[in-house]
Design a protein around this motif. Structure first.
Motif, PDB file in Angstrom:
ATOM      1  N   GLY A  37     -12.288  -3.643  -0.731  1.00 56.12           N
ATOM      2  CA  GLY A  37     -12.974  -3.378   0.523  1.00 56.12           C
ATOM      3  C   GLY A  37     -12.047  -2.926   1.632  1.00 56.12           C
ATOM      4  O   GLY A  37     -10.834  -2.776   1.433  1.00 56.12           O
ATOM      5  N   PRO A  38     -12.587  -2.708   2.843  1.00 57.14           N
ATOM      6  CA  PRO A  38     -11.797  -2.192   3.970  1.00 57.14           C
ATOM      7  C   PRO A  38     -10.612  -3.078   4.345  1.00 57.14           C
ATOM      8  O   PRO A  38      -9.609  -2.586   4.856  1.00 57.14           O
ATOM      9  CB  PRO A  38     -12.816  -2.126   5.112  1.00 57.14           C
ATOM     10  CG  PRO A  38     -14.155  -2.087   4.439  1.00 57.14           C
ATOM     11  CD  PRO A  38     -14.013  -2.884   3.191  1.00 57.14           C
ATOM     12  N   ARG A  39     -10.699  -4.379   4.114  1.00 55.09           N
ATOM     13  CA  ARG A  39      -9.612  -5.270   4.495  1.00 55.09           C
ATOM     14  C   ARG A  39      -8.437  -5.183   3.525  1.00 55.09           C
ATOM     15  O   ARG A  39      -7.382  -5.755   3.785  1.00 55.09           O
ATOM     16  CB  ARG A  39     -10.123  -6.712   4.565  1.00 55.09           C
ATOM     17  CG  ARG A  39     -11.180  -6.929   5.640  1.00 55.09           C
ATOM     18  CD  ARG A  39     -11.614  -8.372   5.696  1.00 55.09           C
ATOM     19  NE  ARG A  39     -10.509  -9.258   6.038  1.00 55.09           N
ATOM     20  CZ  ARG A  39     -10.618 -10.586   6.079  1.00 55.09           C
ATOM     21  NH1 ARG A  39     -11.777 -11.161   5.778  1.00 55.09           N
ATOM     22  NH2 ARG A  39      -9.576 -11.325   6.409  1.00 55.09           N
ATOM     23  N   ALA A  40      -8.603  -4.507   2.404  1.00 55.24           N
ATOM     24  CA  ALA A  40      -7.537  -4.358   1.411  1.00 55.24           C
ATOM     25  C   ALA A  40      -7.354  -2.885   1.081  1.00 55.24           C
ATOM     26  O   ALA A  40      -7.429  -2.464  -0.061  1.00 55.24           O
ATOM     27  CB  ALA A  40      -7.854  -5.165   0.159  1.00 55.24           C
ATOM     28  N   THR A  41      -7.130  -2.081   2.129  1.00 54.72           N
ATOM     29  CA  THR A  41      -6.954  -0.641   1.986  1.00 54.72           C
ATOM     30  C   THR A  41      -5.536  -0.266   2.374  1.00 54.72           C
ATOM     31  O   THR A  41      -5.046  -0.664   3.428  1.00 54.72           O
ATOM     32  CB  THR A  41      -7.946   0.116   2.893  1.00 54.72           C
ATOM     33  OG1 THR A  41      -9.282  -0.186   2.485  1.00 54.72           O
ATOM     34  CG2 THR A  41      -7.728   1.617   2.802  1.00 54.72           C
ATOM     35  N   THR A  42      -4.861   0.492   1.507  1.00 57.18           N
ATOM     36  CA  THR A  42      -3.522   0.985   1.820  1.00 57.18           C
ATOM     37  C   THR A  42      -3.625   2.317   2.559  1.00 57.18           C
ATOM     38  O   THR A  42      -4.692   2.936   2.632  1.00 57.18           O
ATOM     39  CB  THR A  42      -2.700   1.169   0.549  1.00 57.18           C
ATOM     40  OG1 THR A  42      -3.350   2.137  -0.285  1.00 57.18           O
ATOM     41  CG2 THR A  42      -2.558  -0.151  -0.210  1.00 57.18           C
ATOM     42  N   VAL A  43      -2.492   2.774   3.112  1.00 52.16           N
ATOM     43  CA  VAL A  43      -2.473   4.047   3.823  1.00 52.16           C
ATOM     44  C   VAL A  43      -2.819   5.186   2.872  1.00 52.16           C
ATOM     45  O   VAL A  43      -3.570   6.106   3.236  1.00 52.16           O
ATOM     46  CB  VAL A  43      -1.087   4.278   4.463  1.00 52.16           C
ATOM     47  CG1 VAL A  43      -1.016   5.660   5.102  1.00 52.16           C
ATOM     48  CG2 VAL A  43      -0.801   3.204   5.510  1.00 52.16           C
ATOM     49  N   GLU A  44      -2.306   5.139   1.645  1.00 52.05           N
ATOM     50  CA  GLU A  44      -2.621   6.192   0.675  1.00 52.05           C
ATOM     51  C   GLU A  44      -4.120   6.259   0.407  1.00 52.05           C
ATOM     52  O   GLU A  44      -4.710   7.334   0.357  1.00 52.05           O
ATOM     53  CB  GLU A  44      -1.881   5.922  -0.642  1.00 52.05           C
ATOM     54  CG  GLU A  44      -0.382   6.045  -0.548  1.00 52.05           C
ATOM     55  CD  GLU A  44       0.112   7.435  -0.864  1.00 52.05           C
ATOM     56  OE1 GLU A  44      -0.003   7.854  -2.017  1.00 52.05           O
ATOM     57  OE2 GLU A  44       0.611   8.099   0.063  1.00 52.05           O
ATOM     58  N   LEU A  45      -4.737   5.106   0.241  1.00 57.37           N
ATOM     59  CA  LEU A  45      -6.172   5.067  -0.006  1.00 57.37           C
ATOM     60  C   LEU A  45      -6.944   5.550   1.214  1.00 57.37           C
ATOM     61  O   LEU A  45      -7.973   6.230   1.086  1.00 57.37           O
ATOM     62  CB  LEU A  45      -6.595   3.644  -0.397  1.00 57.37           C
ATOM     63  CG  LEU A  45      -8.067   3.446  -0.749  1.00 57.37           C
ATOM     64  CD1 LEU A  45      -8.509   4.398  -1.838  1.00 57.37           C
ATOM     65  CD2 LEU A  45      -8.320   1.996  -1.175  1.00 57.37           C
TER      66      LEU A  45
ATOM     67  N   VAL B 199       2.286   8.898   9.228  1.00 53.91           N
ATOM     68  CA  VAL B 199       2.689   7.491   9.186  1.00 53.91           C
ATOM     69  C   VAL B 199       3.284   7.150   7.823  1.00 53.91           C
ATOM     70  O   VAL B 199       4.335   6.493   7.725  1.00 53.91           O
ATOM     71  CB  VAL B 199       1.482   6.579   9.498  1.00 53.91           C
ATOM     72  CG1 VAL B 199       1.821   5.116   9.224  1.00 53.91           C
ATOM     73  CG2 VAL B 199       1.049   6.752  10.937  1.00 53.91           C
ATOM     74  N   GLN B 200       2.625   7.590   6.751  1.00 47.25           N
ATOM     75  CA  GLN B 200       3.116   7.298   5.403  1.00 47.25           C
ATOM     76  C   GLN B 200       4.475   7.940   5.162  1.00 47.25           C
ATOM     77  O   GLN B 200       5.364   7.334   4.542  1.00 47.25           O
ATOM     78  CB  GLN B 200       2.099   7.799   4.368  1.00 47.25           C
ATOM     79  CG  GLN B 200       2.459   7.496   2.937  1.00 47.25           C
ATOM     80  CD  GLN B 200       2.283   6.032   2.593  1.00 47.25           C
ATOM     81  OE1 GLN B 200       2.484   5.152   3.414  1.00 47.25           O
ATOM     82  NE2 GLN B 200       1.910   5.762   1.360  1.00 47.25           N
ATOM     83  N   LEU B 201       4.666   9.163   5.650  1.00 49.52           N
ATOM     84  CA  LEU B 201       5.942   9.852   5.470  1.00 49.52           C
ATOM     85  C   LEU B 201       7.063   9.120   6.207  1.00 49.52           C
ATOM     86  O   LEU B 201       8.178   8.992   5.693  1.00 49.52           O
ATOM     87  CB  LEU B 201       5.824  11.294   5.968  1.00 49.52           C
ATOM     88  CG  LEU B 201       6.945  12.256   5.576  1.00 49.52           C
ATOM     89  CD1 LEU B 201       7.014  12.396   4.065  1.00 49.52           C
ATOM     90  CD2 LEU B 201       6.727  13.611   6.230  1.00 49.52           C
ATOM     91  N   VAL B 202       6.771   8.622   7.392  1.00 50.39           N
ATOM     92  CA  VAL B 202       7.775   7.870   8.149  1.00 50.39           C
ATOM     93  C   VAL B 202       8.140   6.579   7.410  1.00 50.39           C
ATOM     94  O   VAL B 202       9.319   6.215   7.287  1.00 50.39           O
ATOM     95  CB  VAL B 202       7.251   7.556   9.566  1.00 50.39           C
ATOM     96  CG1 VAL B 202       8.174   6.563  10.273  1.00 50.39           C
ATOM     97  CG2 VAL B 202       7.139   8.838  10.372  1.00 50.39           C
ATOM     98  N   ILE B 203       7.126   5.878   6.893  1.00 54.09           N
ATOM     99  CA  ILE B 203       7.379   4.612   6.178  1.00 54.09           C
ATOM    100  C   ILE B 203       8.223   4.849   4.946  1.00 54.09           C
ATOM    101  O   ILE B 203       9.282   4.232   4.750  1.00 54.09           O
ATOM    102  CB  ILE B 203       6.047   3.932   5.799  1.00 54.09           C
ATOM    103  CG1 ILE B 203       5.306   3.461   7.058  1.00 54.09           C
ATOM    104  CG2 ILE B 203       6.295   2.743   4.868  1.00 54.09           C
ATOM    105  CD1 ILE B 203       3.907   2.936   6.776  1.00 54.09           C
ATOM    106  N   THR B 204       7.784   5.753   4.081  1.00 52.34           N
ATOM    107  CA  THR B 204       8.492   5.973   2.817  1.00 52.34           C
ATOM    108  C   THR B 204       9.856   6.607   3.041  1.00 52.34           C
ATOM    109  O   THR B 204      10.835   6.256   2.367  1.00 52.34           O
ATOM    110  CB  THR B 204       7.656   6.850   1.871  1.00 52.34           C
ATOM    111  OG1 THR B 204       7.324   8.080   2.544  1.00 52.34           O
ATOM    112  CG2 THR B 204       6.383   6.158   1.467  1.00 52.34           C
TER     113      THR B 204
END
Length: 483
Positions: free
Chosen positions: A214-222, A243-248
């Motif tokens: 559900g929405p409470r367990a969603t990653t940035v990729e998802l 955001v994902q590019l900065v994190i990784t």
């Protein structure tokens, strides 16, 4: 020419061009994502929730994977038994296993109708749910604990056997050896392993897609996938991709900076004998740890085979067509990886000052999220052509880029050794071009080249990421069909 050990030749220049093309492709896709973001619009509360969940589940997964791997790697380092090498090889299976298949295996054990819940119901206890944060973390530990074990076991192998022999002559017990040899090794080996697993878990897509709950367990990729496929919100997908590019990217740089081999000096490559672990309690402990890790790895895979093997011939035709598409994507991706890695390894072996940047260009793919690459390519081709028509080639290309760092780590040392050992003789014989490649390099890198090809094919065959952005039911690969 002063910075070259020998002329680059066509293969070397092809490697240089490939090394330039990889960061260029990453930069172009990132730029496409950035330009698609509308100014004045920020991240929503759901987006910040996805970011927090991504970092939290990755932190838990990395810590648990490494903490569980340390005693298992130590037990394997202290014991020699029949089948040890086969078991260590088996530790690499979950990393190559398609994520969706691993999820099915975990569901067979921990799912609603899995073995665990059937046992709990039989004794009158309440069943447990695998969906949510704990399910995502469980899946990541299953996939990455074996990788951590392999990495830490290499750390134990860097301690020369002579150090343990010296410790035995000084009557050092297990505690003293742990304090003076093993903990210093772990302080250098464990943080890079944890960071690599952290980066892998931040790019989680298939696990969150199937077990997120559900929405409470969603990653940035998802969240990127949902923004593109369900909402068609290009601006939100672009912001999340940034955001994902900065994190990784930041985490990959830290991981590469910390990746230092423990320095215990040189040894004579003798097998280490552990006099500190010969007592019965430690033998029993090591047996329990190794058996527990083996069961944790084997049980889900065995459950999938037991449930599916009997009915495999009854699968509908669409599944076999999807399997055929997966084979095509895997073959194309493997051809790209093998060619690119071979040419880049040749260029790195023939260059002196430029060898580092060529290898770094290949390793830059670690910082690139596959879904971010896919999003950028989606934004580039969308005004020109229907994205589903490019689903298979784009998937093969992205899979190749993500697999390239692993192939480079295998091929660069072997090509460099071949050139160092036999390059002067080949130069004296004027052996250049295709003849040099055929007679000097390929015979000496046959096994690592085959390993790289198998690794690329396995990882590409099981990918469920970019194909989910581009594909429709008529171009679905086997992992997407499974989902």
């Amino acid at each position: 020419m002063a910075d070259r050990a020998q002329p680059l030749g066509p293969a070397g220049w092809a490697g240089v061009a490939t090394a330039v093309a990889i960061p260029a492709l990453i930069a172009v896709t990132a730029l496409a994502v950035i330009l698609s973001a509308e100014g004045g619009r920020g991240l929503s509360a759901a987006d910040w929730s996805a970011i927090r969940f991504t970092l939290w589940q990755a932190l838990l997964s990395a810590l648990l994977s490494v903490c569980l791997a340390i005693p298992v790697a130590r037990a394997l380092a202290r014991r020699s038994f029949r089948g040890r090498e086969a078991l260590i090889t088996l530790l690499g299976a979950p990393f190559l296993l398609p994520v969706i298949v691993a999820v099915f295996g975990l569901l067979a054990i921990f799912g609603r109708n899995g073995l665990l819940n059937n046992g709990l119901v039989a004794i009158g206890a309440e069943p447990v749910s695998i969906f949510g944060l704990h399910g995502v973390v469980l899946a990541h530990v299953f996939l990455n604990m074996p990788l951590a074990t392999r990495l830490l076991l290499q750390g134990w192998h860097t301690i020369p056997a002579e150090r343990f022999r010296l410790a035995a002559s000084l009557n050092m017990g297990a505690g003293a050896i742990l304090r003076h040899l093993e903990i210093p090794m772990l302080l250098r080996a464990a943080p890079p392993a944890a960071l690599v697993i952290f980066v892998i878990c931040t790019t989680s897509f298939a696990v969150a897609l199937t077990l997120g709950g559900g929405p409470r367990a969603t990653t940035v990729e998802l969240a990127i996938f949902q923004a593109l496929r369900f909402d068609f919100d290009l601006t939100r997908a672009a912001m999340l991709s940034i955001v994902q590019l900065v994190i990784t990217g930041s985490l990959a740089l830290v991981a590469l900076k910390l990746a230092r081999a423990p320095d215990f000096g040189k040894g004579f490559d003798r097998p280490a004998k552990r006099w500190d672990a010969n007592d019965v309690p430690r033998r029993i402990l090591d047996v329990v740890l190794i058996a527990g890790a083996a069961f944790f790895l084997i049980a889900p895979m065995a459950a999938v085979i037991a449930r599916g093997a009997a009915n495999i011939m009854e699968l509908p035709g669409v599944v076999w067509m999807s399997a055929g598409r997966s084979l095509i994507v895997a073959a194309l991706s493997t051809a790209i990886v093998v060619s690119a890695a071979l040419f880049m390894a040749i260029a790195a072996a023939r260059l002196r000052s430029g060898a580092v940047w060529i290898e770094s260009a290949g390793l830059l793919a670690i910082a690139a999220s596959p879904l971010v690459l896919g999003t950028g390519l989606f934004l580039i081709v969308f005004p020109l052509i229907e994205p589903s028509r490019l689903a298979l080639p784009v998937t093969a290309l992205v899979n190749a880029i993500m697999t390239l760092p692993f192939a480079l780590r295998v091929l660069i040392p072997t090509v460099r050794d071949a050139e160092t050992s036999f390059g002067p003789l080949a130069d004296s014989l004027s052996l250049m071009g295709i003849a040099r490649l055929r007679l000097l390099i390929l015979p000496r890198i046959r096994r690592p080249l085959g390993f790289s090809a198998g690794l690329a094919a396995a990882l590409s065959m099981g990918d469920l990421g970019v194909i989910a952005l581009f594909a429709d039911p008529e171009t679905a690969t086997l992992p997407l069909q499974l989902y």
